[in-house]
Design a protein around this motif. Structure first.
Motif, PDB file in Angstrom:
ATOM      1  N   ARG A  99      19.378  45.700  19.266  1.00  0.00           N
ATOM      2  CA  ARG A  99      19.364  44.382  19.625  1.00  0.00           C
ATOM      3  C   ARG A  99      20.376  44.069  20.699  1.00  0.00           C
ATOM      4  N   ALA A 100      19.865  43.380  21.578  1.00  0.00           N
ATOM      5  CA  ALA A 100      20.793  42.848  22.597  1.00  0.00           C
ATOM      6  C   ALA A 100      20.692  41.364  23.156  1.00  0.00           C
ATOM      7  N   GLY A 101      20.934  40.522  21.866  1.00  0.00           N
ATOM      8  CA  GLY A 101      20.757  39.055  22.309  1.00  0.00           C
ATOM      9  C   GLY A 101      20.214  38.403  20.930  1.00  0.00           C
ATOM     10  N   ARG A 102      19.935  37.175  21.032  1.00  0.00           N
ATOM     11  CA  ARG A 102      19.583  36.103  19.793  1.00  0.00           C
ATOM     12  C   ARG A 102      18.179  36.358  19.625  1.00  0.00           C
ATOM     13  N   PHE A 103      17.771  36.309  18.238  1.00  0.00           N
ATOM     14  CA  PHE A 103      16.482  36.273  17.796  1.00  0.00           C
ATOM     15  C   PHE A 103      15.735  35.060  18.431  1.00  0.00           C
ATOM     16  N   MET A 104      14.363  35.359  18.709  1.00  0.00           N
ATOM     17  CA  MET A 104      13.612  34.057  19.340  1.00  0.00           C
ATOM     18  C   MET A 104      12.308  34.108  18.377  1.00  0.00           C
ATOM     19  N   GLU A 105      12.013  33.050  18.218  1.00  0.00           N
ATOM     20  CA  GLU A 105      10.724  32.837  17.613  1.00  0.00           C
ATOM     21  C   GLU A 105       9.752  31.726  18.410  1.00  0.00           C
ATOM     22  N   VAL A 106       8.631  32.161  18.666  1.00  0.00           N
ATOM     23  CA  VAL A 106       7.456  31.235  19.379  1.00  0.00           C
ATOM     24  C   VAL A 106       6.287  30.844  18.413  1.00  0.00           C
ATOM     25  N   TYR A 107       6.269  29.443  18.218  1.00  0.00           N
ATOM     26  CA  TYR A 107       5.350  28.898  17.443  1.00  0.00           C
ATOM     27  C   TYR A 107       3.953  28.631  18.125  1.00  0.00           C
ATOM     28  N   LEU A 108       2.975  29.726  17.740  1.00  0.00           N
ATOM     29  CA  LEU A 108       1.843  29.773  18.566  1.00  0.00           C
ATOM     30  C   LEU A 108       0.791  28.794  18.019  1.00  0.00           C
ATOM     31  N   ASN A 109       1.062  28.413  16.711  1.00  0.00           N
ATOM     32  CA  ASN A 109       0.208  27.013  16.471  1.00  0.00           C
ATOM     33  C   ASN A 109       0.998  26.456  15.651  1.00  0.00           C
ATOM     34  N   SER A 110       0.309  25.138  14.975  1.00  0.00           N
ATOM     35  CA  SER A 110       1.267  23.854  14.482  1.00  0.00           C
ATOM     36  C   SER A 110       0.981  23.708  13.056  1.00  0.00           C
ATOM     37  N   PRO A 111       2.146  23.660  12.377  1.00  0.00           N
ATOM     38  CA  PRO A 111       2.030  23.509  11.050  1.00  0.00           C
ATOM     39  C   PRO A 111       1.489  22.117  10.491  1.00  0.00           C
ATOM     40  N   ILE A 112       1.200  21.276  11.584  1.00  0.00           N
ATOM     41  CA  ILE A 112       0.595  20.155  11.367  1.00  0.00           C
ATOM     42  C   ILE A 112      -0.668  20.130  11.102  1.00  0.00           C
ATOM     43  N   ASP A 113      -1.407  20.946  11.873  1.00  0.00           N
ATOM     44  CA  ASP A 113      -2.840  21.188  11.908  1.00  0.00           C
ATOM     45  C   ASP A 113      -3.414  22.802  11.379  1.00  0.00           C
ATOM     46  N   THR A 114      -2.592  23.301  10.935  1.00  0.00           N
ATOM     47  CA  THR A 114      -2.751  24.691  10.465  1.00  0.00           C
ATOM     48  C   THR A 114      -2.267  25.132   9.336  1.00  0.00           C
TER      49      THR A 114
END
Length: 135
Positions: A99-114
């Motif tokens: 590991r060489a940095g901070r964790f990253m998450e990309v939210y590929l769809n929305s909790p509003i309509d998924t």
């Protein structure tokens, strides 16, 4: 881990700010974490934009440098993401990656309509000798 309370509200504020300046988000929303423990103080929320917007009211415009990452797509509720992190970190260990940095998450769809079971979250962990997304 659960996402911090009010987490997605941040994206609405940032989107409104970008739109007021003639821009729209150019990527799905993402979050950068020092630790994935649900502590809101350790989270930076954002999305990519074109240059030319200044932050305001606690919003910052930052440049995140590129880098090499190990990545995995988690399918399901955010509260159930921890085993996916362990799976990715185990894979990194098995392949000699650090590991060489901070964790990253990309939210590929929305909790509003998924539905929760269909949520897609890309987990990324920078790997290599230098920290790719540290401040």
């Amino acid at each position: 881990a659960e996402l911090p309370r009010g987490f997605f509200h941040r994206y609405a504020l940032m989107t409104r700010h970008a739109l007021e300046h003639g821009q729209a988000p150019a990527s799905p929303p993402f979050a950068v974490y020092e630790n994935n423990d649900g502590n809101a103080a350790d989270v930076e929320a954002g999305f990519t934009i074109d240059a030319g917007i200044e932050g305001e009211g606690g919003m910052l415009v930052k440049r995140l440098p590129g880098g090499t990452v190990a990545s995995l797509i988690h399918r399901g509720a955010y509260a159930d993401i921890e085993p996916s992190y362990f799976q990715l970190l185990e894979w990194m260990h098995e392949n000699g990656l650090q590991r060489a940095g901070r964790f990253m998450e990309v939210y590929l769809n929305s909790p509003i309509d998924t539905p929760e079971a269909e949520l897609l979250t890309q987990i990324m962990v920078p790997v290599g000798p230098e920290a790719a997304n540290d401040p």
